[in-house]
Structure formats: C-alpha cells, structure tokens
Design an enzyme around this catalytic site. Structure first.
Site, PDB file in Angstrom:
ATOM      1  N   CYS A  43       0.686  -1.191   0.004  1.00 24.37           N
ATOM      2  CA  CYS A  43       0.016   0.074   0.030  1.00 24.37           C
ATOM      3  C   CYS A  43       1.006   1.390   0.132  1.00 24.37           C
ATOM      4  CB  CYS A  43      -0.830  -0.153   1.286  1.00 24.37           C
ATOM      5  SG  CYS A  43      -1.818   1.455   1.606  1.00 24.37           S
ATOM      6  N   TYR A 187      -8.888  -2.824 -11.671  1.00 21.49           N
ATOM      7  CA  TYR A 187      -8.706  -1.605 -10.642  1.00 21.49           C
ATOM      8  C   TYR A 187      -7.363  -0.915 -11.412  1.00 21.49           C
ATOM      9  CZ  TYR A 187     -11.831  -2.233  -6.666  1.00 21.49           C
ATOM     10  OH  TYR A 187     -12.679  -2.313  -5.699  1.00 21.49           O
ATOM     11  N   GLU A 207      -9.382  -6.859 -21.941  1.00 21.09           N
ATOM     12  CA  GLU A 207     -10.174  -7.282 -20.868  1.00 21.09           C
ATOM     13  C   GLU A 207     -11.025  -8.489 -21.256  1.00 21.09           C
ATOM     14  OE1 GLU A 207     -10.695  -7.003 -17.567  1.00 21.09           O
ATOM     15  OE2 GLU A 207     -12.303  -8.548 -17.893  1.00 21.09           O
ATOM     16  N   GLY A 275      -5.066  -9.338 -11.774  1.00 19.45           N
ATOM     17  CA  GLY A 275      -5.294  -9.622 -10.284  1.00 19.45           C
ATOM     18  C   GLY A 275      -3.958 -10.150  -9.576  1.00 19.45           C
ATOM     19  N   ARG A 276      -4.101 -10.324  -8.331  1.00 17.94           N
ATOM     20  CA  ARG A 276      -3.143 -10.566  -7.434  1.00 17.94           C
ATOM     21  C   ARG A 276      -3.450 -11.944  -6.888  1.00 17.94           C
ATOM     22  NH1 ARG A 276       0.034  -6.273  -6.458  1.00 17.94           N
ATOM     23  NH2 ARG A 276       0.450  -6.860  -4.286  1.00 17.94           N
ATOM     24  N   HIS A 448     -24.723  23.235   0.864  1.00 22.61           N
ATOM     25  CA  HIS A 448     -24.573  23.990  -0.519  1.00 22.61           C
ATOM     26  C   HIS A 448     -23.603  24.828  -0.958  1.00 22.61           C
ATOM     27  CE1 HIS A 448     -26.515  24.823  -4.418  1.00 22.61           C
ATOM     28  NE2 HIS A 448     -26.174  26.267  -4.167  1.00 22.61           N
TER      29      HIS A 448
HETATM   30  P1  FAD Z   1       0.892  -6.047   1.876  1.00 22.94           P
HETATM   31  O1  FAD Z   1       0.643  -4.663   1.780  1.00 22.94           O
HETATM   32  O2  FAD Z   1       0.908  -6.700   0.780  1.00 22.94           O
HETATM   33  O3  FAD Z   1       1.585  -6.315   3.253  1.00 22.94           O
HETATM   34  C1  FAD Z   1       2.431  -7.488   3.439  1.00 22.94           C
HETATM   35  C2  FAD Z   1       3.814  -7.257   4.008  1.00 22.94           C
HETATM   36  O4  FAD Z   1       4.168  -8.493   4.467  1.00 22.94           O
HETATM   37  C3  FAD Z   1       4.738  -6.704   2.833  1.00 22.94           C
HETATM   38  O5  FAD Z   1       5.354  -5.562   3.146  1.00 22.94           O
HETATM   39  C4  FAD Z   1       5.760  -7.775   2.619  1.00 22.94           C
HETATM   40  O6  FAD Z   1       7.064  -7.248   2.601  1.00 22.94           O
HETATM   41  C5  FAD Z   1       5.759  -8.434   4.214  1.00 22.94           C
HETATM   42  N1  FAD Z   1       5.961  -9.995   3.934  1.00 22.94           N
HETATM   43  C6  FAD Z   1       5.558 -10.829   2.976  1.00 22.94           C
HETATM   44  N2  FAD Z   1       5.942 -12.149   3.766  1.00 22.94           N
HETATM   45  C7  FAD Z   1       6.799 -12.145   4.887  1.00 22.94           C
HETATM   46  C8  FAD Z   1       7.597 -13.034   5.314  1.00 22.94           C
HETATM   47  N3  FAD Z   1       7.665 -14.328   5.166  1.00 22.94           N
HETATM   48  N4  FAD Z   1       8.409 -12.142   6.501  1.00 22.94           N
HETATM   49  C9  FAD Z   1       8.312 -10.986   6.744  1.00 22.94           C
HETATM   50  N5  FAD Z   1       7.459 -10.123   5.957  1.00 22.94           N
HETATM   51  C10 FAD Z   1       6.874 -10.801   4.976  1.00 22.94           C
HETATM   52  N6  FAD Z   1      -6.065  -0.692  -1.903  1.00 22.94           N
HETATM   53  C11 FAD Z   1      -6.911   0.257  -1.295  1.00 22.94           C
HETATM   54  O7  FAD Z   1      -7.597   0.165  -0.464  1.00 22.94           O
HETATM   55  N7  FAD Z   1      -6.738   1.398  -1.986  1.00 22.94           N
HETATM   56  C12 FAD Z   1      -5.951   1.757  -3.237  1.00 22.94           C
HETATM   57  O8  FAD Z   1      -6.024   2.941  -3.698  1.00 22.94           O
HETATM   58  C13 FAD Z   1      -5.138   0.959  -3.612  1.00 22.94           C
HETATM   59  N8  FAD Z   1      -4.457   0.950  -4.608  1.00 22.94           N
HETATM   60  C14 FAD Z   1      -3.442  -0.048  -5.088  1.00 22.94           C
HETATM   61  C15 FAD Z   1      -2.806   0.118  -6.324  1.00 22.94           C
HETATM   62  C16 FAD Z   1      -1.869  -0.505  -6.704  1.00 22.94           C
HETATM   63  C17 FAD Z   1      -1.032  -0.403  -7.749  1.00 22.94           C
HETATM   64  C18 FAD Z   1      -1.843  -1.893  -5.767  1.00 22.94           C
HETATM   65  C19 FAD Z   1      -0.889  -3.066  -6.135  1.00 22.94           C
HETATM   66  C20 FAD Z   1      -2.631  -2.277  -4.765  1.00 22.94           C
HETATM   67  C21 FAD Z   1      -3.482  -1.351  -4.121  1.00 22.94           C
HETATM   68  N9  FAD Z   1      -4.640  -1.621  -3.436  1.00 22.94           N
HETATM   69  C22 FAD Z   1      -5.174  -0.583  -2.931  1.00 22.94           C
HETATM   70  C23 FAD Z   1      -4.432  -2.908  -2.576  1.00 22.94           C
HETATM   71  C24 FAD Z   1      -3.742  -2.721  -1.106  1.00 22.94           C
HETATM   72  O9  FAD Z   1      -2.392  -2.134  -1.595  1.00 22.94           O
HETATM   73  C25 FAD Z   1      -3.534  -3.986  -0.588  1.00 22.94           C
HETATM   74  O10 FAD Z   1      -4.931  -4.539  -0.467  1.00 22.94           O
HETATM   75  C26 FAD Z   1      -2.928  -3.991   0.868  1.00 22.94           C
HETATM   76  O11 FAD Z   1      -1.663  -3.312   0.590  1.00 22.94           O
HETATM   77  C27 FAD Z   1      -3.052  -5.126   1.514  1.00 22.94           C
HETATM   78  O12 FAD Z   1      -2.454  -4.882   2.853  1.00 22.94           O
HETATM   79  P2  FAD Z   1      -1.874  -6.284   3.356  1.00 22.94           P
HETATM   80  O13 FAD Z   1      -1.229  -5.788   4.952  1.00 22.94           O
HETATM   81  O14 FAD Z   1      -2.809  -7.480   3.529  1.00 22.94           O
HETATM   82  O15 FAD Z   1      -0.406  -6.739   2.685  1.00 22.94           O
HETATM   83  P1  NAI Z   2      -8.533  -6.958 -10.799  1.00 21.86           P
HETATM   84  O1  NAI Z   2      -9.245  -8.078 -10.499  1.00 21.86           O
HETATM   85  O2  NAI Z   2      -9.185  -5.472 -10.170  1.00 21.86           O
HETATM   86  O3  NAI Z   2      -8.739  -6.740 -12.434  1.00 21.86           O
HETATM   87  C1  NAI Z   2      -8.369  -7.926 -13.088  1.00 21.86           C
HETATM   88  C2  NAI Z   2      -8.958  -7.865 -14.538  1.00 21.86           C
HETATM   89  O4  NAI Z   2      -8.269  -8.657 -15.338  1.00 21.86           O
HETATM   90  C3  NAI Z   2     -10.221  -8.213 -14.367  1.00 21.86           C
HETATM   91  O5  NAI Z   2     -11.391  -7.360 -14.967  1.00 21.86           O
HETATM   92  C4  NAI Z   2     -10.091  -9.529 -15.236  1.00 21.86           C
HETATM   93  O6  NAI Z   2     -11.325  -9.985 -15.690  1.00 21.86           O
HETATM   94  C5  NAI Z   2      -9.045  -9.296 -16.298  1.00 21.86           C
HETATM   95  N1  NAI Z   2      -8.422 -10.541 -16.766  1.00 21.86           N
HETATM   96  C6  NAI Z   2      -7.790 -11.845 -15.938  1.00 21.86           C
HETATM   97  N2  NAI Z   2      -7.127 -12.333 -16.837  1.00 21.86           N
HETATM   98  C7  NAI Z   2      -7.160 -12.066 -18.000  1.00 21.86           C
HETATM   99  C8  NAI Z   2      -6.364 -12.257 -19.315  1.00 21.86           C
HETATM  100  N3  NAI Z   2      -6.011 -13.191 -19.602  1.00 21.86           N
HETATM  101  N4  NAI Z   2      -6.604 -11.313 -20.462  1.00 21.86           N
HETATM  102  C9  NAI Z   2      -7.549 -10.117 -20.209  1.00 21.86           C
HETATM  103  N5  NAI Z   2      -7.997  -9.684 -19.117  1.00 21.86           N
HETATM  104  C10 NAI Z   2      -7.817 -10.638 -17.929  1.00 21.86           C
HETATM  105  O7  NAI Z   2      -6.899  -6.777 -10.426  1.00 21.86           O
HETATM  106  P2  NAI Z   2      -5.855  -5.755 -10.743  1.00 21.86           P
HETATM  107  O8  NAI Z   2      -6.272  -4.519 -11.324  1.00 21.86           O
HETATM  108  O9  NAI Z   2      -4.617  -6.482 -11.053  1.00 21.86           O
HETATM  109  O10 NAI Z   2      -5.648  -5.443  -9.029  1.00 21.86           O
HETATM  110  C11 NAI Z   2      -5.738  -6.221  -8.051  1.00 21.86           C
HETATM  111  C12 NAI Z   2      -6.248  -5.772  -6.808  1.00 21.86           C
HETATM  112  O11 NAI Z   2      -5.613  -5.000  -6.151  1.00 21.86           O
HETATM  113  C13 NAI Z   2      -7.870  -5.070  -7.378  1.00 21.86           C
HETATM  114  O12 NAI Z   2      -8.671  -6.240  -7.316  1.00 21.86           O
HETATM  115  C14 NAI Z   2      -7.954  -4.383  -5.908  1.00 21.86           C
HETATM  116  O13 NAI Z   2      -8.204  -5.503  -4.564  1.00 21.86           O
HETATM  117  C15 NAI Z   2      -6.471  -3.961  -5.470  1.00 21.86           C
HETATM  118  N6  NAI Z   2      -6.319  -2.644  -5.964  1.00 21.86           N
HETATM  119  C16 NAI Z   2      -7.323  -1.575  -5.469  1.00 21.86           C
HETATM  120  C17 NAI Z   2      -7.250  -0.297  -5.809  1.00 21.86           C
HETATM  121  C18 NAI Z   2      -8.129   0.695  -5.335  1.00 21.86           C
HETATM  122  O14 NAI Z   2      -8.668   0.496  -4.253  1.00 21.86           O
HETATM  123  N7  NAI Z   2      -8.193   1.824  -5.866  1.00 21.86           N
HETATM  124  C19 NAI Z   2      -6.155   0.281  -6.609  1.00 21.86           C
HETATM  125  C20 NAI Z   2      -5.270  -0.993  -7.571  1.00 21.86           C
HETATM  126  C21 NAI Z   2      -5.649  -2.196  -6.987  1.00 21.86           C
END
Ligand code: FAD
Ligand code: NAI
Length: 472
Positions: A43, A187, A207, A275-276, A448
C-alpha cells in the site's frame, strides 16, 4: 541465533500488519512485527499511495490542458517523469518512515527479516526470522499472518519490467511510453491506463470479460467507459491476451478477440494487471498445520482465526476484497481479540473506490446483488450535471445512485461515479452501517453547493422527492 519471547508476533508490516502491531502495543500486549522488505507494505510503497500520487499528477496535467475552457491561457503542458518520480518517492518516504516510529512509540518491537512458521513447541508458536542481523527465533502465544499479495502472471507473459510490466514497474517509468497496452481492465489497469492516456500514450485495454470493472455498478461503469472513449482509449472486451513477441523496436501482442480471431497490437510497454495472488509460499504453513484454499488463500473466519488455535490471518492473504482498509480493519480487530476483548469483523460494508477519472465508489449491494438476495428495490439516481458544484468546477461526468429495499426503504447500496466520489462514499458507508433508511439521508441537511448534495438528492429520488430533477 537469538531468541525473542512475546505474547504476539505479526508477520508482515503492511496496512494489515502494522496497525495490528500498533493496537497490540496500545492494548499492552507484548508484541513484535516482522517485515522483510518495506514497512507499510504494498500500500505505502508500491500500491495505494504512489499510484494516487501519479494519478494526481496526471489529473493536474490534464486539467491544465483544459484550462482554456475557463478562459485561462497557459502554454502546452509538458511532463518531466524523472521529477514526477522524485516527488512520488518523497511522498512515499514521508509515510513509510513513520511506520516504524509508530510501532516503537506504542511499545511494539520491530524485527527486520523474512519470517517462517515452525512446528509449535510446548511454550507457544515458533517463528524463525532470517534477517540482516542474523537468525532469531520468536516464541509467541499468538501469531498473526499478514503477508499480503503479489501480482499474478498469465502463461506467456513473464514480468521483466522492460516490455512486460506489473503495477510496480508501471508506477516507476521515467518516460511516457508511446503505445501503452493494458491486459486486465480492473482496478490497476484502468487507474494506470488513464494516467498514461492523459500523459500522451496511445492506450489499449484488453479485458477478458464482457465489461471492464465487472464488480462495480453498471451505470457507474458506463460513465467511465464513455470517458475512456472520449480520451481515445481503445477498450477490447471479451478479448484474451495470448502471446507476445519482441520485435526490437516494439512488442507485438496477439489477442484473441470476441469472434475468436487473432488481433495484433503494437506496444512499447505492456502492463499486466490481471489480479493478485496471496503470499503463502515458503511460510511454513504446512509445518504449522495452517490450511489454505485451492487458490492458496489462508482460510480464516470472521475473527480472522485460522484452523490452528491462536494463529490468525488478515488482509490480502485471506482474500475477499483485497483493499488496504479491509486489511486494517482485520488487523485492528485481531489485536482486540488477542488482548482478550470480544471482537469480530462484523461490518455491513467495505467501501471500494476505483481512482479512475471520474472516480467510482461503492458501498453495499449493487442492483443485481440486491435483487439476487430477494429484495424488491427502489432506486434513485442524481446526475452530477444537475449539481451547481460540479458545474462550477467544470467536472460534470458522474452520478449518485441509491438503492433501497422497496418496502422498508432501508439503504442497501450506494454507488457514485464522479470526481470526489472517493470522499463522498463514507457517508453512505456510515448510513448503511447504522441501518439508515433513505429518509435519513434525505432529511439530513447537506451543505450547498457541494457534491454531497448528489447523495441526498439520489436518496430523495428513490422516494420521488428529488428537487433538482424531474422524479420518474
Ligand atoms: P501487503 O500490503 O502486501 O503487506 C504485506 C507485507 O508483508 C509486505 O510488506 C511484505 O514484504 C511482508 N511479508 C510478506 N511475507 C513476509 C515474510 N515471510 N516475512 C516478513 N514479511 C513478509 N487498496 C486500497 O484500499 N486503495 C487503493 O487505492 C489501492 N491502490 C492500490 C494500487 C496498487 C498499484 C496496488 C498493487 C494495490 C492497491 N491497493 C489499494 C491494494 C492494497 O495495496 C492491498 O490491499 C494492501 O496493501 C494489503 O495489505 P496487507 O497488509 O494485507 O498486505
Ligand atoms: P482486478 O481483479 O481488479 O482486475 C483484473 C482484471 O483482469 C479483471 O477485469 C479480469 O477479468 C481481467 N483478466 C484476467 N485475466 C485476463 C486475461 N488473461 N486477459 C485479459 N483480461 C484478464 O485486478 P488488478 O487490477 O490486478 O488489481 C488487483 C487488486 O488490487 C484489485 O482487485 C484490488 O483489490 C487492488 N487494488 C485496489 C485499488 C483501489 O482500491 N483503488 C487500486 C489498485 C488495486
């Protein structure tokens, strides 16, 4: 090899793990948080925060480009990506450096290294940490697994951060690619696809499903889809990325289109955002006996308890909505449980926001979900184009939509598309948590001229009382 005895150890210092550690300290539980890579997790380092910084920069760039509409004359904007990266890095740095301080300030120990669960001993669970200072065995009564997630790959597309980028690579570019192709219109794909479209790339989104942002409200997605078209972004739905070839000066992507025929697309960079997946490998889950589902997510109940006593799991690693605020809620709840309080993740809604332009925000059930649950629904919609505030800030793409049960008029879901939606949605989340009916929103005086009037008017529209549109 050193030894550390605590009451609770948290593995992972992301938005799930670090607030859990802070609350444990506040609740006087002797605790440690272990982090292997970056404090603040995905995050703060490569997710929510840096992406929102880059989105803000692109939005500003785009707004300057449209300043002439308001009678403001400025030169054609240019973007220095190296400078943007430096600014973004500064924002990330400010937030991440605070995390360790907050943990320590609340009496929780911070341990740097990679943690692995071992076989539990008679005196508690065991976590082995391999860190820069050597190996440490942590013996703890409770363990919280908060190891998060990482990007998924698809066959034939290995992320090399050169041609094939994941979100981390796409957030770190020092130039604007001419042709930017996004695989996955969810996303990440749409947030970052829009960034590069605004900065001048020719963007194509591929998509697999019939719609982009498939989990969001259809009316809201329609507004984003129209905006993408206006921006010149090409969206191919029901299209699957099959393979790619490096031609030296460009990559050529082959996609299977709706009709099954191959389509080729030239690209300078390809963002893979499909996806993740959970970080559960090499964690010693088998040794500790912790069960995962078939996709690798740790199985946990509404108290985030796994099948093993006193082993909890929170955040992305247990799946569900993979959002930072969901991870934090779970982390804080688990801290309460470990401290001996009665607690559970007992929430009606976890709001979600996609930071596209316009933003899409959602709390509660969509229309389809409400109907599937057996509700007869009443729906009220209010367009941003009828809002004085939206007109006066020259940003009218949007609407608010309130869904309530037809009989009880209890609010079931609120969906907003429009810039500002990310902040407006919290009122809806509160309303749903409190079991509010539409009249509660309607009778609450909203200031407003603000965008929040759209939420009130949409609630009013659901019962035929909207003032600034004709009720239907
Ligand atoms: P993480 O943030 O993944 O943290 C896990 C931590 O555990 C990491 O620091 C990792 O290094 C550590 N770790 C892993 N394994 C080990 C180990 N064996 N020993 C020690 N440490 C370890 N969510 C939102 O709500 N709003 C957003 O706007 C948003 N934007 C995003 C944009 C992008 C590009 C991405 C990729 C994600 C986004 N997300 C957003 C999703 C959000 O980042 C995740 O849902 C969130 O970070 C999950 O938190 P977490 O604590 O579960 O895991
Ligand atoms: P996502 O799940 O949001 O979107 C992945 C998309 O890829 C889906 O629409 C799926 O149908 C499509 N897809 C899957 N396989 C495919 C293929 N082979 N060819 C074409 N399309 C395909 O996953 P994304 O964008 O990777 O983000 C991962 C997660 O991170 C999100 O689901 C969300 O939980 C989190 N995130 C949250 C944000 C926020 O809160 N603003 C911003 C960015 C990420």
């Amino acid at each position: 090899m050193s030894e550390l005895r605590v009451d609770a150890v948290v593995i992972g210092g992301g938005p799930g793990g670090y607030p859990c550690g802070i609350r444990l300290g506040q609740l006087k539980v002797k605790a440690a948080v272990v982090e292997r890579e970056y404090w603040g997790g995905v995050c703060l380092n490569v997710g929510c925060i840096p992406s929102k910084a880059v989105i803000h920069a692109a939005k500003t760039f785009d707004k300057i480009g449209h300043a002439a509409d308001l009678g403001i004359t400025v030169g054609k904007p240019t973007i220095d990506m190296v400078k943007l990266q430096a600014w973004k890095g500064g924002v990330v740095n400010k937030l991440t450096t605070g995390v360790k301080g907050l943990l320590k300030g609340n009496g929780t120990q911070v341990v740097e290294g990679t943690a692995k669960l071992g076989k539990p001993g008679p005196d508690g669970h065991r976590v082995e940490v391999d860190g820069p200072g050597g190996k440490t065995t942590i013996i703890a009564k409770s363990v919280v697994i908060a190891t998060g997630s990482r990007p998924m790959e698809i066959p034939g597309f290995k992320v090399d951060q050169q041609r094939i980028l994941d979100s981390t690579g796409a957030l770190a570019l020092d130039h604007v690619p001419q042709r930017f192709v996004v695989i996955g219109g969810g996303y990440i794909g749409l947030e970052l696809g829009m960034v590069y479209a605004k900065l001048g790339s020719k963007v194509t989104v591929v998509e697999a499903l019939p719609s982009i942002l498939a989990s969001m409200d259809k009316d809201c997605v329609g507004v984003v889809a129209r905006k993408l078209k206006k921006m010149g972004v090409e969206v191919l739905t029901e299209a699957k990325a099959k393979s790619w070839e490096d031609k030296g000066d460009r990559a050529v992507l082959t996609v299977e289109g709706k009709d099954g025929k191959p389509i080729t697309i030239d690209a300078d960079k390809i963002l893979l955002s499909v996806g993740r997946r959970p970080n559960t490998e090499n964690l010693g889950l088998e040794d500790a006996g912790v069960k995962v589902d078939r996709r690798g997510y740790i199985l946990a109940d509404d108290q985030c308890r796994t099948n093993v006593a006193n082993v909890f799991a929170i955040g992305d690693v247990i799946g569900g909505m993979m959002l930072a605020h969901k991870a934090t809620k779970e982390g804080e709840t688990v801290a309460e449980i470990i401290a001996g309080h009665r607690a559970a993740v007992d929430v009606r809604v976890i709001p979600a926001v996609v930071f596209t332009d316009p933003e899409v925000a959602s709390a509660g059930l969509t229309e389809d979900e409400a109907k599937a649950k057996g509700h007869t629904v009443k729906i009220g919609k209010f367009p941003f184009a009828a809002l004085g505030r939206a007109l006066s800030v020259n940003d009218t793409d949007g609407l608010a939509k309130v869904i309530c049960d037809a009989k009880s008029e209890e609010i079931l879901g609120v969906h907003i598309v429009g810039n500002g939606a990310s902040d407006l949605i919290s009122e809806a989340a509160l309303a749903i948590e409190m079991g509010a009916v539409v009249q509660d929103l309607n009778l609450t005086v909203h200031p407003h001229p603000t965008l929040s009037e759209a939420v009130r008017e949409a609630a009013a529209a659901a019962i035929g009382e909207a003032v600034h549109i004709i009720n239907r």
